[in-house]
Design an enzyme around this catalytic site. Structure first.
Site, PDB file in Angstrom:
ATOM      1  N   ASP A 127      18.320  -3.903 -56.347  1.00 49.08           N
ATOM      2  CA  ASP A 127      17.568  -4.314 -57.643  1.00 49.08           C
ATOM      3  C   ASP A 127      16.120  -4.340 -57.361  1.00 49.08           C
ATOM      4  O   ASP A 127      15.537  -4.341 -56.385  1.00 49.08           O
ATOM      5  CB  ASP A 127      17.782  -5.898 -57.867  1.00 49.08           C
ATOM      6  CG  ASP A 127      17.602  -6.832 -56.635  1.00 49.08           C
ATOM      7  OD1 ASP A 127      17.739  -6.386 -55.753  1.00 49.08           O
ATOM      8  OD2 ASP A 127      17.163  -7.992 -57.150  1.00 49.08           O
ATOM      9  N   GLU A 192      18.422  -9.329 -54.719  1.00 37.49           N
ATOM     10  CA  GLU A 192      17.500 -10.013 -53.576  1.00 37.49           C
ATOM     11  C   GLU A 192      16.344 -10.574 -54.465  1.00 37.49           C
ATOM     12  O   GLU A 192      16.048 -11.575 -54.013  1.00 37.49           O
ATOM     13  CB  GLU A 192      17.183  -8.872 -52.751  1.00 37.49           C
ATOM     14  CG  GLU A 192      16.540  -9.349 -51.576  1.00 37.49           C
ATOM     15  CD  GLU A 192      14.651  -9.382 -51.772  1.00 37.49           C
ATOM     16  OE1 GLU A 192      14.098  -9.798 -50.887  1.00 37.49           O
ATOM     17  OE2 GLU A 192      14.293  -9.048 -52.741  1.00 37.49           O
ATOM     18  N   GLU A 193      15.810  -9.875 -55.394  1.00 35.16           N
ATOM     19  CA  GLU A 193      14.729 -10.367 -55.977  1.00 35.16           C
ATOM     20  C   GLU A 193      14.877 -11.863 -56.692  1.00 35.16           C
ATOM     21  O   GLU A 193      14.085 -12.361 -57.266  1.00 35.16           O
ATOM     22  CB  GLU A 193      14.173  -9.337 -57.090  1.00 35.16           C
ATOM     23  CG  GLU A 193      13.719  -8.033 -56.311  1.00 35.16           C
ATOM     24  CD  GLU A 193      12.513  -8.274 -55.764  1.00 35.16           C
ATOM     25  OE1 GLU A 193      12.061  -9.463 -55.464  1.00 35.16           O
ATOM     26  OE2 GLU A 193      11.972  -6.992 -54.803  1.00 35.16           O
ATOM     27  N   GLU A 220      13.716  -4.875 -45.202  1.00 34.14           N
ATOM     28  CA  GLU A 220      12.297  -4.677 -45.342  1.00 34.14           C
ATOM     29  C   GLU A 220      11.191  -5.415 -44.861  1.00 34.14           C
ATOM     30  O   GLU A 220      11.221  -6.567 -44.289  1.00 34.14           O
ATOM     31  CB  GLU A 220      12.343  -4.704 -47.036  1.00 34.14           C
ATOM     32  CG  GLU A 220      12.374  -6.242 -47.278  1.00 34.14           C
ATOM     33  CD  GLU A 220      12.344  -6.410 -48.925  1.00 34.14           C
ATOM     34  OE1 GLU A 220      11.611  -5.698 -49.463  1.00 34.14           O
ATOM     35  OE2 GLU A 220      13.127  -7.012 -49.343  1.00 34.14           O
TER      36      GLU A 220
HETATM   37  C1  LIG Z   1      13.431 -16.082 -52.731  1.00 29.45           C
HETATM   38  S1  LIG Z   1      14.339 -14.633 -53.048  1.00 29.45           S
HETATM   39  C2  LIG Z   1      12.716 -13.478 -53.674  1.00 29.45           C
HETATM   40  C3  LIG Z   1      12.692 -12.421 -52.885  1.00 29.45           C
HETATM   41  C4  LIG Z   1      11.541 -11.649 -52.986  1.00 29.45           C
HETATM   42  N1  LIG Z   1      11.132 -10.760 -51.847  1.00 29.45           N
HETATM   43  C5  LIG Z   1      10.170  -9.841 -51.745  1.00 29.45           C
HETATM   44  C6  LIG Z   1      10.262  -9.231 -50.614  1.00 29.45           C
HETATM   45  O1  LIG Z   1       9.705  -9.584 -52.910  1.00 29.45           O
HETATM   46  C7  LIG Z   1      10.340 -12.819 -52.918  1.00 29.45           C
HETATM   47  O2  LIG Z   1       9.834 -13.233 -51.786  1.00 29.45           O
HETATM   48  O3  LIG Z   1       9.745 -13.275 -53.992  1.00 29.45           O
HETATM   49 ZN   LIG Z   2      12.214  -6.168 -51.669  1.00 29.87          ZN
HETATM   50 ZN   LIG Z   3      10.408  -7.845 -53.955  1.00 29.67          ZN
END
Ligand SMILES: CSCC[C@H](NC(C)=O)C(=O)O
Ligand SMILES: [Zn+2]
Ligand SMILES: [Zn+2]
Length: 470
Positions: A127, A192-193, A220
Site C-alpha cells: 500500500d 502498513e500505512e 524498509e
Molecule cells: C503507524 S503505522 C504507519 C506507518 C508509517 N510508516 C512509514 C515508514 O511511513 C508511519 O510511520 O507513519
Molecule cells: Zn513504507
Molecule cells: Zn510510508
C-alpha cells in the site's frame, strides 16, 4: 671471416625486413582493426543488451508503481496479480494469504539447500499513502520518467522500489545459477500505512508465519540525501491521539470562559511548548531526531458549516484536534501519559481523548525491541560487508523516526534491520512529487544481490545453542 659474414647476413636481414615491412604493417593494421571491430561489436552488443535489460527492469518497476494502491481504497487485487506474475517469471513458489477479507498478502519463497536452518525474510508493503494529484508535476500513478531519469510516483521511495529491487536481485542471482543455503521468503503485506494491524500484525501472529522459521528479517529504511545508506535497529512507537473539546456555545462577539475552542487552544499551546522543547534538543544537536518524542497536529475540526461557509458569529460547542505522536524508545511513558491526562487533555477543561493507535516502545517481555547494531551481531556484519562489496557504505546505526512493519517481527524476538539501498535523493516519502532516479534504483539491485547472497549463504554456527538463535 666471421666478422665479415656477420654484417653480410645482417645486411640481408635488413634487406628482407624492409622489403616485407609494408606487408607486415598491412597485416598488423588488418589484425588490430579486425580485433578492434570485433571487440567494439562485442562491447556494443554487451552495452545494447545491458541497456535493454535495464529498460525491462524499469518497465517492471514503473508497472508496479502504476497500480494505484493508495488508501483509502488500495487496488490490492492488481498488486497481487502483478507480484504473482513476477514470481512465476522468476521461478519462485508463491502463496496468497488473506487474514482479513480484501487485504491479501503475497508470500514468495526461494527454497534453500538446507531447510533445517532458520530462513531470511525480506518484507515490503504493497500500500501507499494518498497523493494530491493537482499538486504534483505528473500524475502520481503514471510513473513518468523525465529526461534526467527521475521516476515520479507515489511509492517510488516508500516502498515499491524496495519490493522490486528484492525481486530483480533474485532474478539476477537465479540467472547466475546462485543457490541459497538458507530459504529466502518475501512477504508483500497490505495496510502498513494505516498501522499494519490487518497486514504484518496478523501475519506475524499466524501459524503460517511460525512455520517459516525466520531467523532474520529486513524491511524498509529511509532514503538518504548523501551517498551513504541509512540503517535502523529500532523504532519510535506511534500514538495517534484525538482530543475532543466541548464548551457552551455562544455569540461570536462575547468574551466568556470555557468555550470548546478556548479549551482546545489551551491544549494546543501546551502541546506546542512540549514540541518546541523536544525539537530544540534536535536543533542543538544534543539528540538525534528519533531520540526525542515528536508530536504534530495533523488536523483541526471545529466550527458550524453551512453551504455558504462557516457561521462567523457563533462560537461552536465542539472542537477536535488530531495528533501524530512518536514516542522515543527511552521515553518515560508513564510520565508522558500523566502529561496527557493532566495538561493536554484534562477532564477539568471539558476535554476527552481517544487513541486510534497506541503502542509502547517495549516488547511483550518488557524489553526494548532493538536489534543489536554492532559487530557483535553477525547479521549486522554480514549487512555491512555485503553493502561494501556492492560499492556502498552504511551510515551509523539509528532508531527509525517513524514506524515500519518490522516492529511486529522484532516484538516476537526476531532480529531485523530497516534498510533501503537508496541514496543521493531528497526524502519525499509521503510528500508531493515523490521520485527516485532510475540509476539509483538500479544500483540498489546490486546491493540486494550481495545482501541476499551473504544472508542466504550464512552457515549455521556449529554449537547448538547459538545455532538455535541464528
Ligand atoms: C503507524 S503505522 C504507519 C506507518 C508509517 N510508516 C512509514 C515508514 O511511513 C508511519 O510511520 O507513519
Ligand atoms: Zn513504507
Ligand atoms: Zn510510508
Amino acid at each position: 671471416m666471421e666478422n665479415k659474414m656477420y654484417p653480410r647476413r645482417s645486411r640481408r636481414l635488413f634487406f628482407f625486413s624492409w622489403s616485407f615491412l609494408p606487408v607486415l604493417v598491412a597485416l598488423a593494421v588488418l589484425f588490430i582493426s579486425t580485433a578492434a571491430v570485433l571487440s567494439y561489436g562485442t562491447n556494443k552488443r554487451g552495452e545494447e543488451e545491458e541497456e535493454e535489460e535495464h529498460a525491462a527492469v524499469l518497465r517492471r518497476f514503473r508497472h508496479y508503481l502504476q497500480i494505484n494502491t493508495a488508501h483509502p481504497s488500495p487496488d490490492y487485487k492488481s498488486a497481487v496479480e502483478f507480484l504473482l506474475s513476477q514470481a512465476s517469471e522468476i521461478g519462485l513458489d508463491s502463496r496468497v494469504l488473506e487474514f482479513v477479507e480484501g487485504k491479501p498478502l503475497v508470500l514468495l519463497t526461494w527454497k534453500g539447500k538446507d531447510p533445517t536452518i532458520s530462513s531470511i525474510l525480506l518484507n515490503s508493503h504493497t500500500d501507499v499513502v494518498p497523493a494530491e494529484r493537482e499538486k504534483w508535476l505528473h500524475d502520481p500513478f503514471a510513473a513518468v520518467q523525465d529526461a534526467e531519469g527521475n521516476i515520479f510516483a507515489r511509492g517510488a521511495q516508500d516502498m515499491k522500489c524496495v519490493s522490486m529491487q528484492y525481486l530483480e536481485a533474485i532474478r539476477n542471482l537465479k540467472s547466475k545459477s546462485f543457490q541459497p543455503l538458507r530459504t529466502l521468503h518475501l512477504s508483500f503485506v497490505p495496510d502498513e500505512e494505516v498501522g499494519g494491524i490487518d497486514g504484518a500484525g496478523k501475519f506475524v501472529s499466524s501459524p503460517e508465519f511460525q512455520k517459516l522459521n525466520i531467523g532474520f528479517s529486513l524491511d524498509e529504511g529511509i532514503i538518504s540525501l548523501g551517498d551513504t545508506y541509512r540503517v535502523f535497529n529500532g523504532e519510535r512507537s506511534p500514538w495517534w491521539l484525538k482530543i475532543k473539546a466541548t464548551g457552551a456555545p455562544g455569540h461570536g462577539s462575547k468574551l466568556y470562559d470555557g468555550s470548546a475552542l478556548e479549551n482546545l487552544l489551551k491544549s494546543l499551546e501546551l502541546i506546542n511548548k512540549f514540541r518546541e522543547e523536544q525539537f530544540n534538543l534536535v536543533k542543538s544537536g544534543e539528540k538525534a531526531e528519533a531520540e526525542v518524542t515528536s508530536i504534530n497536529c495533523v488536523y483541526l475540526k471545529a466550527g458550524t458549516p453551512t453551504p455558504m461557509g462557516f457561521v462567523m458569529n457563533l462560537q461552536p460547542s465542539e472542537a477536535e484536534a488530531g495528533f501524530d505522536i512518536r514516542v522515543a524508545p527511552q521515553e518515560d511513558v508513564k510520565e508522558l501519559q500523566r502529561i496527557l491526562d493532566e495538561e493536554w487533555a484534562p477532564a477539568s477543561r471539558n476535554l476527552t481523548y481517544t487513541f486510534s493507535l497506541k503502542e509502547n516502545p517495549l516488547d511483550k517481555d518488557g524489553q526494548l525491541a532493538l536489534t543489536v547494531g554492532d559487530d557483535s551481531n553477525p547479521w549486522f556484519v554480514l549487512l555491512k560487508e555485503a553493502v561494501a562489496k556492492a560499492g556502498g557504505k552504511l551510515d551509523k546505526v539509528e532508531i527509525f523516526p517513524a514506524v515500519t512493519d518490522l516492529r511486529y517481527v522484532r516484538h516476537v524476538g526476531i532480529p531485523g534491520f530497516g534498510f533501503s539501498p537508496l541514496a543521493n535523493t531528497p526524502l519525499l516519502a509521503h510528500g508531493h512529487n515523490e521520485f527516485l532516479n532510475a540509476g539509483e534504483f538500479l544500483k540498489g539491485i546490486g546491493v540486494y544481490e550481495e545482501i541476499i547472497k551473504a544472508y542466504t549463504s550464512f552457515p549455521p554456527p556449529a554449537d547448538s545453542e547459538t545455532r538455535a538463535e541464528l
